[in-house]
Structure formats: C-alpha cells, structure tokens
Motif scaffolding. Structure first.
Motif, PDB file in Angstrom:
ATOM      1  N   UNK A  86       4.125  -0.268 -13.331  1.00 31.99           N
ATOM      2  CA  UNK A  86       5.168  -1.117 -13.909  1.00 31.99           C
ATOM      3  C   UNK A  86       5.186  -2.471 -13.225  1.00 31.99           C
ATOM      4  N   UNK A  87       5.010  -2.467 -11.904  1.00 31.11           N
ATOM      5  CA  UNK A  87       4.930  -3.726 -11.164  1.00 31.11           C
ATOM      6  C   UNK A  87       3.749  -4.570 -11.652  1.00 31.11           C
ATOM      7  N   UNK A 138      13.668   0.221  -8.680  1.00 32.81           N
ATOM      8  CA  UNK A 138      14.591   1.364  -8.672  1.00 32.81           C
ATOM      9  C   UNK A 138      13.886   2.622  -8.171  1.00 32.81           C
ATOM     10  N   UNK A 139      12.682   2.864  -8.672  1.00 28.46           N
ATOM     11  CA  UNK A 139      11.987   4.078  -8.269  1.00 28.46           C
ATOM     12  C   UNK A 139      11.610   4.020  -6.789  1.00 28.46           C
ATOM     13  N   UNK A 140      11.066   2.901  -6.361  1.00 29.45           N
ATOM     14  CA  UNK A 140      10.647   2.802  -4.966  1.00 29.45           C
ATOM     15  C   UNK A 140      11.833   2.860  -4.010  1.00 29.45           C
ATOM     16  N   UNK A 157       9.272   1.027   1.207  1.00 30.32           N
ATOM     17  CA  UNK A 157       9.556  -0.390   1.458  1.00 30.32           C
ATOM     18  C   UNK A 157       8.454  -1.286   0.928  1.00 30.32           C
ATOM     19  N   UNK A 158       7.217  -0.832   1.001  1.00 30.86           N
ATOM     20  CA  UNK A 158       6.110  -1.646   0.507  1.00 30.86           C
ATOM     21  C   UNK A 158       6.230  -1.876  -0.997  1.00 30.86           C
ATOM     22  N   UNK A 159       6.444  -0.788  -1.746  1.00 30.59           N
ATOM     23  CA  UNK A 159       6.593  -0.924  -3.200  1.00 30.59           C
ATOM     24  C   UNK A 159       7.807  -1.749  -3.566  1.00 30.59           C
ATOM     25  N   UNK A 160       8.910  -1.555  -2.832  1.00 28.84           N
ATOM     26  CA  UNK A 160      10.115  -2.340  -3.090  1.00 28.84           C
ATOM     27  C   UNK A 160       9.859  -3.811  -2.810  1.00 28.84           C
TER      28      UNK A 160
END
Length: 756
Positions: A556-557, A581-583, A589-592
């Motif tokens: 999605x990113x 939201x999922x991360x 933290x990396x995905x966020x």
C-alpha cells in the motif's frame, strides 16, 4: 492508600538527587512503592515515567538492550545499545524505574552513571537489595508495613484498620472471601499474623490467600509451628528474609506433590507462560499432560501463579521471588538441565511454526505472541548458544524469528544472535546460507551495507553449490536493495526480477511479495508509473490470496508513492494512511516511518505546508526510534530533502522552524496519530492555540523587551525565583533554549495578530 510517609520521602529524595534507590528485603514492597511514586511524580516528567523490569534478565550483557526495549525505542540500529539509549535520552525529561537490580548491581551502576552524565533531564529510581553505590545516590530503606506495637494499650477497631499491614491483609482476604472483615472477634488473630510475617506485603498476601482453605486461627497456628522449626525455637525477632522464606516454604508444603513439581518446572519460564506451553514443557514423569490444567488452577488458587488477561487468552506468571524459589528447588532436584532443554525445544518449535504460518491471517496474533514471549525466546537462545552441541538449533531458531526482530524493537538483538550463531556454526549448508541472508537483511535495515554484502556473497556461493532457488532468490532480492541504495536502479531491477522469477519457481509467496514491492518502488522512481502500479497490484493479489497484512501494508505504501508521483494526492494520502494504521498496530516503526514520509511529501505537494513541516518534525522522533533515517529505503532521501526545502521556502525560516518543533515535541504515538489526522483534521491549517498561559505570555513580552529576571520580578511584584521558573516553563513549552528565541517568537505573534 498506605505508604504515605515512604512516598513523600521518595518524592523528596527525587527532588534532591537524580539517582534514588529503594532497598529492602525481598517482598518488602519496593516495586509497588516505586510504581506509586512514579504515578505521583509523572506530571513533572515531560517525556514520561518508564518501568524497566530486570528480574527476568540473566545476561548482564543485555542490560542496555533491555532498557532500550522497555523505553520502546523502536526500529533498527547497528549502534551499541548503550549509545542508542544515551542518544535517545539526551534531551529528554524522564524518570526511569529500574526494578530488581540486586543481581546486576555493578552493571546497573555503570549504566546509570552513563545515563545521568549524558542526559541532564533524566532521573533514576532503582529498587534492589542494596544500593548501586554511585556518586550522589540517595538510598531509602523500604520498611515493613506499619503494625500495632506490642505491649501498647488496645486500640479501637477503626484505629487498627489504619495500619497499612492490617488493611492490606483485610483487602486481600476480601478478594478471597468477599464476606471477610476484621472484627472484634478476629482482630487479635489478624494482628498476630501480620506481626509474624513482619509486615512484609508479599508475605501478608500469601498468608491471606490461605483463607481459601483455612481459618485465620489455623493460619496463625501453622505459622507458629513453621517459624519455630526454621529458627530452632529462637525467641529473637526473625530476619525478614527468613520470614519470607519460611512462608514460601510453608506454601510449598501446602501444595500437593504434583503441584510442587509443576511449580518447580514452571520456574524455567523466564517471564510467564501460556497453558499450552506449560502442558508442553512441564508434563511427563509424574505429571500427565491432561493434569496440567488442574494443577495450574490449583497454583492460581494458592497465589503461586498470577493469572493475566491477554485479549481473549490467559497467561500465567510468578512473582520473581516465587519463581526463584521454584528454580532453586528444580536445581536441587537435578532436573534443571532437562527442563531447560524442553523449554528450548518448545520455543524452537514455536519459532518454526510462526515462520511456516507467517504469510497468512494469523500473522498479527503470532507477532503479538512473540512480543510477549521475548524473554522466553531469549532464554531459549541463550541455552542453545551456551550448551555444547546446540549451536545449530540456536542459529536455526534465530533465523526463524526474522520477522519478530524486524517488526518490533528487537532488531539489534536479532542481529547479535545471528552474528553469534554464524561465528560458531560454520557448516556451509542450507542452515548457514539462510542465516546469512537473514542477517544481511537486518544489516541492510541498520544501514550496514558492507556487512550485508559480505553475508550475501557467502550465502549466494552456498546457494549456487546447493542449487537452492530459495537461497538464490533472497540473495538476489537483498543485493537489489543494496544496489538501489547506491543509486544503481537498472542493476536493482535486474536483481529484483531475478529474485521474483526464482521465488515464483520455488512457490514462495513471501519472496514474491517482497520482490514485487521493491520492483514497484524502483519503477516509480524511474517514472514508469503504469508498470509500478501493475506490480503493486500483483503484490496485493498475492497478499489477499493468503489473507496476509504486513507485506500488504508495505505494498500500500508503494502504491501511495506511485500515486504521489503522479499527483493523485487524495489517493496517495489514503494509501499511506492504510499502511500507517497497520504498521502502528504491529509496532513496526520502520514501516510507520516510511508511510509518514510519504504523507509529508503529499502534504507539501498539496500546499499544506504547515502540516508538512509538522510531519517532518514528527519524523525526527519516528526515524530516531527506527535507528537510521529512511534506513533500508535510503534511496528516497532526496524526496525528503526536496519536501523540506519546498516547505521551508513556502513558510519562511521562522515559521518552518516553529512547525518543525511542534511536530518534534510529539511522542511516537502522538506523531502517528497526527499523521493519521486523528486529533483534529484541520488543526494544522488553523491558527495555533496560544501555548502559554496569560502570566507566561506577560513574562515572555517582558523578556522580549530585554528585561532581566530581577527586573521582571520587580515589575510584576513576584519573587525572582518565581520569574525564573516561569521562564524555564516558557522555554520548555516553546522548545527553545535561549531568551533571544523567546523575543523572536513574541515578535512573530504580534505580527500574526495584526495580520502582518
């Protein structure tokens, strides 16, 4: 509430010293008192009060890493954990509660001295059997709970219930028997029980728990017999540690033979366990698997095990004193080695199962479970790397835990376990090859490309010799990441395509998803938007077919990046919020951080410059938690720099700096909430609420006029010390460090209010 005097003394000590240690016997209530003090002083610490539980930590070398994890410093970092910790706390105003330091006194002393030197706003409240022995430390002894003095005139019942020890017994007794009350008939017996256990909170709780089966008089009689046996009839006052030991001995003997066995065996768990784990590890030799559940219930009833709710499941743990008692008994029985091996086998099997079910609908629940089990995983790995002939099992387990290391704050620990295993296990087989590419991915996320390259070269060599498509697929994938970080896009595409083909041949959906995500990103980078979206949508289809969420969030990113590059800004924003939201739910933290980055770029493109600047400020916190800016996505750094330059130009240097500070002052959780616009959707575009009180605004204006603290105090008819305190609050609220910055801010506020 109880302990009012001790709480006041501890608060006073924290006001006078940056290091305070609560000492006392086991079971004296040091932990409970420390937590109470933390609650009461929380408002004085802008960046929070953090509990670091050390009781389950056996490896002194993991002390700094344990504190890093307790402070939720998320994400990857190749740096020494102590360096990460001091860097994180350098500008923080926080209280650290280091609980149960007695077995790590020297190591804790070194750590605390280092932190206090590096972080002037940090204070430490420690608990243990002895002081840390560092300069400036204040030590407070935690006494037993107050008791009525012997030989004094008989007090009224109301006066008796004001003694903390009696009140604690009554409260715990009512939890067992709702109709229990201290009455004129039983008051002397209750008082005698509290005296016999010297007012120790843990001992009182254990004694009260016996009311499930015994009367208060029976409890008192048994306590008398037991103490007389342990002290050879000495009339002297019992040492508190002997009193506690006596009560635990007594509790142990009240258990059935099978309950005692389960107590001993369950002590092998480092920090709690599920029923299924107890059935797997503790059953056998006098305990049938089907009997474990009833034995667990019995130990809960006897207050040996504590029941804890975790979502829709129940977990059990022991107080550390109880666990250590069981561990001592286990060692004396000669069964410790056998139980440690069973424990390791159980968690090795758990790691393998999580790996096999990684790409599916149970993903989040498995990751959550592993997070709760980290202390047990650490104990299992420690056994594997500490016992002769167990290294292969250890490196295999550390490799299976790859996604546990990545999606939590344990990445640095995972890298160290793998490095340790690779140094000890040198057989050039599939196990080593898999560990090598696993370690390489962790190294890439830590921005350690040289180490990653070396590991990938060796893994590739083994894969070619074994003709293993899976190994070759992952080495190609991660080599492509390194190439992309170096700016070699065409080389990265070839490597990603090679990886995709190999993972398709080996029918590995994880490898396929990772390859498709990276291919989509590189084609977005090159402007091949249609292809980028096609690749991302293919990845989405793979994830959806398996009910998978984590890789889908990264996909999605990637789709959001492609949408942003084409200025489809509404779609880009929604896609990045889905990813964020999922991360956030997973603690990644990396995905966020990557999702927040794209949200900042999108906001700037939408000309929502104040929001963009605040998001860039939020990223200072998030990427600091993640360990390295943009980490394995370093090739996106120029997007970040371009966003910052465009936003700074649009807002002007001063307004940009102010918005950046506002974002940077948010905590990690607040930063993610701001990215999702969960606070107030249009807040950043509206006028900022006045951050100062009326009095602070008045003092800020006098500072801007060039007045000294003494002149301000005289002008407002307040004490100079009060004026100085107000100015410190102003500096803190505005994120400034000089009076000149206050003067500039006052001028900006004046111009803004007049529409200039």
């Amino acid at each position: 509430m109880g302990r009012r005097h001790e709480v006041a003394a501890a608060r006073k000590a924290l006001g006078e010293s940056r290091s305070v240690t609560l000492t006392g016997a086991g079971g004296a209530g040091k932990t409970r008192l420390a937590l109470r003090v933390g609650e009461e002083v929380a408002r004085a610490f802008r960046d929070g009060v953090w509990l670091v539980e050390l009781a389950a930590l056996d490896d002194a070398g993991m002390l700094a890493q344990t504190v890093v994890e307790a402070l939720e410093i998320r994400g990857p970092s190749a740096r020494d954990p102590l360096w990460v910790l001091t860097d994180h706390l350098r500008d923080k105003q926080a209280l650290l509660i280091l609980d149960n330091c007695e077995h790590l006194v020297e190591e804790c002393a070194v750590l605390v001295e280092r932190l206090l030197r590096a972080a002037p706003g940090v204070r430490v409240l420690a608990t243990g059997r002895q002081a840390l022995g560092i300069a400036g430390e204040q030590t407070l002894t935690v006494p037993p709970l107050p008791l009525p003095a012997t030989g004094e005139p008989r007090e009224s019942l109301d006066a008796l219930l004001r003694y903390d020890a009696v009140r604690l017994f009554a409260e715990r007794a009512r939890a067992i028997l709702p109709t229990f009350a201290v009455t004129e008939e039983n008051r002397d017996v209750v008082t005698a029980i509290c005296r016999h256990v010297d007012g120790l909170p843990l001992a009182i709780e254990l004694a009260a728990a016996r009311l499930r089966a015994l009367s208060a008089q029976h409890i008192l009689d048994l306590l008398d017999d037991r103490f007389r046996l342990l002290t050879a009839g000495s009339p002297a006052v019992l040492p508190r540690h002997q009193t506690l030991r006596a009560l635990i001995d007594w509790s142990y003997e009240l258990c059935s033979q099978q309950e005692r066995l389960l107590w001993e065996r369950a002590a092998v768990f480092a920090d709690g366990f599920w029923l299924s784990s107890a059935e797997e590890v503790c059953a056998g030799s006098d305990i049938a698997r089907e009997e474990v559940v009833d034995l667990v219930i019995g130990l809960v009833d006897k207050s040996i095990l504590i029941r804890e709710e975790h979502q829709q499941d129940v977990r059990y743990r022991m107080l550390e004193t109880i666990r250590q008692y069981g561990r001592d008994r286990l060692t004396a029985s000669g069964q410790e080695s056998t139980l440690r091996r069973r424990h390791r086998d159980h968690y090795q099997a758990l790691a393998a199962r999580v790996r096999s079910e990684l790409f599916g609908p149970a993903q989040v629940s498995w990751f959550t479970r592993l997070h709760l089990e980290n202390a047990n995983l650490r104990t299992a790995l420690d056994y594997s790397f500490g016992e002769t002939g167990e290294t292969e099992a250890g490196i295999d387990m550390a490799t299976d835990l790859l996604y546990h290391w990545i999606t939590s704050c344990y990445l640095g620990e995972g890298r160290r376990w793998l490095d340790q295993g690779l140094a000890a296990y040198t057989e050039p087989d599939e196990i080593r090859a898999r560990a090598l590419w696993t370690g390489a991915w962790l190294a890439i996320l830590q921005a350690d490309a040289p180490a990653a390259t070396s590991m990938l070269d060796e893994s590739r060599s083994i894969g070619e010799r074994l003709r293993d498509e899976s190994i070759l697929g992952y080495t190609a994938l991660f080599s492509g990441m390194i190439a992309m970080s170096d700016g070699r896009a065409e080389t990265a595409i070839k490597l990603y395509e090679d990886a995709l083909a190999r993972h398709a041949d080996s029918q590995d959906p994880v490898g396929r998803a990772l390859s498709l995500i990276r291919l989509s990103l590189v084609h977005s980078r090159l402007g091949n938007f249609s292809l980028a979206e096609t690749l991302a949508e293919e990845c989405m289809a793979v994830c959806d077919a398996y009910g998978e969420g984590w890789h889908r969030a990264y996909c999605s990113m990637a789709l959001g990046v492609a949408a942003w590059r084409q200025e489809d800004l509404g779609r880009a924003t929604e896609l990045e919020k889905q990813s964020l939201r999922f991360n956030r739910s997973l603690g990644d933290a990396l995905g966020a951080g990557v999702a927040l980055e794209v949200l900042a770029w999108t906001a700037a493109t939408q000309k929502r410059y104040r929001r963009a600047a605040r998001l860039l400020g939020c990223l200072l916190t998030v990427w600091r938690s993640a360990g390295a800016p943009l980490s394995g996505y370093g090739f996106m750094a120029d997007y970040h720099d371009g966003c910052a330059a465009r936003t700074r130009k649009a807002l002007g240097e001063t307004a940009f700096a102010t918005a950046l500070r506002q974002g940077a002052r948010l905590s990690y959780d607040e930063a993610l909430a701001f990215g999702l616009e969960e606070d107030r959707p249009a807040e950043e575009e509206s006028a900022e609420p006045a951050p100062l009180t009326r009095r602070e605004s008045e003092i800020a204006r006098l500072v801007a006029q060039g007045m000294t603290n003494k002149e301000i105090a005289a002008s407002l008819v307040i004490a100079q010390r009060t004026a100085e305190g107000h100015i410190e609050h102003i500096l803190t609220k505005l994120g400034f460090n000089s009076r000149a910055q206050i003067a500039v801010w006052v001028g900006e506020q004046a111009r803004s209010s007049h529409g200039i």
